[in-house]
Write a protein that holds these residues in place. Structure first.
Motif, PDB file in Angstrom:
ATOM      1  N   SER A  15      48.758  33.009  59.948  1.00 39.54           N
ATOM      2  CA  SER A  15      50.218  33.030  60.060  1.00 39.54           C
ATOM      3  C   SER A  15      50.731  31.602  59.942  1.00 39.54           C
ATOM      4  CB  SER A  15      50.641  33.618  61.404  1.00 39.54           C
ATOM      5  OG  SER A  15      50.278  34.974  61.475  1.00 39.54           O
ATOM      6  N   LEU A  16      51.782  31.429  59.169  1.00 43.36           N
ATOM      7  CA  LEU A  16      52.354  30.104  58.949  1.00 43.36           C
ATOM      8  C   LEU A  16      53.529  29.867  59.889  1.00 43.36           C
ATOM      9  CD1 LEU A  16      52.394  30.186  55.038  1.00 43.36           C
ATOM     10  CD2 LEU A  16      50.583  29.303  56.543  1.00 43.36           C
ATOM     11  N   SER A  17      53.692  28.636  60.333  1.00 37.72           N
ATOM     12  CA  SER A  17      54.825  28.309  61.208  1.00 37.72           C
ATOM     13  C   SER A  17      56.120  28.239  60.406  1.00 37.72           C
ATOM     14  CB  SER A  17      54.583  26.988  61.937  1.00 37.72           C
ATOM     15  OG  SER A  17      54.523  25.906  61.018  1.00 37.72           O
ATOM     16  N   GLN A  18      55.988  27.950  59.107  1.00 33.86           N
ATOM     17  CA  GLN A  18      57.140  27.903  58.205  1.00 33.86           C
ATOM     18  C   GLN A  18      56.786  28.644  56.929  1.00 33.86           C
ATOM     19  OE1 GLN A  18      58.218  23.813  57.504  1.00 33.86           O
ATOM     20  NE2 GLN A  18      58.579  23.392  59.653  1.00 33.86           N
ATOM     21  N   ALA A  19      57.641  29.561  56.528  1.00 31.26           N
ATOM     22  CA  ALA A  19      57.410  30.318  55.291  1.00 31.26           C
ATOM     23  C   ALA A  19      57.418  29.377  54.096  1.00 31.26           C
ATOM     24  CB  ALA A  19      58.470  31.395  55.128  1.00 31.26           C
ATOM     25  N   ILE A  20      56.668  29.755  53.074  1.00 31.42           N
ATOM     26  CA  ILE A  20      56.619  28.978  51.834  1.00 31.42           C
ATOM     27  C   ILE A  20      56.926  29.899  50.659  1.00 31.42           C
ATOM     28  CG2 ILE A  20      54.991  27.220  52.653  1.00 31.42           C
ATOM     29  CD1 ILE A  20      52.738  28.852  51.261  1.00 31.42           C
ATOM     30  N   GLU A  26      59.168  34.581  49.632  1.00 28.75           N
ATOM     31  CA  GLU A  26      58.851  33.739  50.787  1.00 28.75           C
ATOM     32  C   GLU A  26      57.724  34.430  51.551  1.00 28.75           C
ATOM     33  OE1 GLU A  26      60.445  30.723  52.075  1.00 28.75           O
ATOM     34  OE2 GLU A  26      61.083  30.669  49.985  1.00 28.75           O
ATOM     35  N   SER A  28      55.092  34.312  54.950  1.00 28.45           N
ATOM     36  CA  SER A  28      54.922  33.729  56.279  1.00 28.45           C
ATOM     37  C   SER A  28      53.477  33.806  56.754  1.00 28.45           C
ATOM     38  CB  SER A  28      55.839  34.423  57.285  1.00 28.45           C
ATOM     39  OG  SER A  28      55.556  35.804  57.316  1.00 28.45           O
ATOM     40  N   ARG A  85      53.596  22.847  49.444  1.00 24.86           N
ATOM     41  CA  ARG A  85      54.820  22.920  50.264  1.00 24.86           C
ATOM     42  C   ARG A  85      54.556  23.337  51.699  1.00 24.86           C
ATOM     43  NH1 ARG A  85      59.921  24.796  47.067  1.00 24.86           N
ATOM     44  NH2 ARG A  85      60.693  24.309  49.138  1.00 24.86           N
ATOM     45  N   MET A  86      53.299  23.575  52.047  1.00 20.84           N
ATOM     46  CA  MET A  86      52.968  23.999  53.403  1.00 20.84           C
ATOM     47  C   MET A  86      53.226  22.879  54.403  1.00 20.84           C
ATOM     48  SD  MET A  86      49.353  25.991  52.747  1.00 20.84           S
ATOM     49  CE  MET A  86      49.028  26.259  54.458  1.00 20.84           C
ATOM     50  N   ASP A  87      53.581  23.267  55.622  1.00 24.22           N
ATOM     51  CA  ASP A  87      53.649  22.340  56.737  1.00 24.22           C
ATOM     52  C   ASP A  87      52.238  21.779  56.950  1.00 24.22           C
ATOM     53  OD1 ASP A  87      55.223  21.554  59.401  1.00 24.22           O
ATOM     54  OD2 ASP A  87      53.186  22.186  59.961  1.00 24.22           O
ATOM     55  N   ASP A  90      50.119  23.776  59.265  1.00 23.41           N
ATOM     56  CA  ASP A  90      49.692  25.040  58.663  1.00 23.41           C
ATOM     57  C   ASP A  90      48.520  24.800  57.709  1.00 23.41           C
ATOM     58  OD1 ASP A  90      51.609  26.505  60.026  1.00 23.41           O
ATOM     59  OD2 ASP A  90      53.044  26.480  58.369  1.00 23.41           O
TER      60      ASP A  90
END
Length: 109
Positions: A15-20, A26, A28, A85-87, A90
């Motif tokens: 699971s990502l903290s910010q969607a990409i 998008e 998540s 573009r991932m955090d 993440d």
């Protein structure tokens, strides 16, 4: 509502903290398939580096950023631009989750 589709055996979902943005939507979370030897060949080598000469090899695990990013892209079937573009947290979480696929397995006789 979460996707209830069963995941194939051997996959890893993070699971990502910010969607990409990936493949026109998008996302998540990323689901990575189990890698093959061809994936390692195609990305130019093992994305996980280990210093086996150190007294505690577990403390000397390192990631080759380019290879790991390329591996993430291949295994999750998303473009490299999505991985870029991932955090950073993440990215690191995904790298650690995938690292088990690339570390030596201690086999017993």
């Amino acid at each position: 509502m979460a996707d209830e589709t069963p995941k194939p055996a051997g996959t890893v979902t993070v699971s990502l903290s910010q969607a990409i943005p990936a493949n026109g939507q998008e996302v998540s979370e990323l689901t990575f398939r189990k890698p093959t030897a061809m994936d390692i060949i195609e990305v130019g080598g093992n994305p996980v580096r280990i210093d086996m000469n150190h007294s505690d090899p577990a403390s000397t695990i390192d990631f080759d950023g380019r290879r790991m990013s390329a591996m993430m892209s291949r295994l999750a079937a998303v473009p490299p631009s999505a991985i870029a573009r991932m955090d950073t947290n993440d990215w690191a979480a995904c790298a650690w989750k995938l690292s088990d696929f690339f570390l030596p397995v201690q086999r017993t006789a």
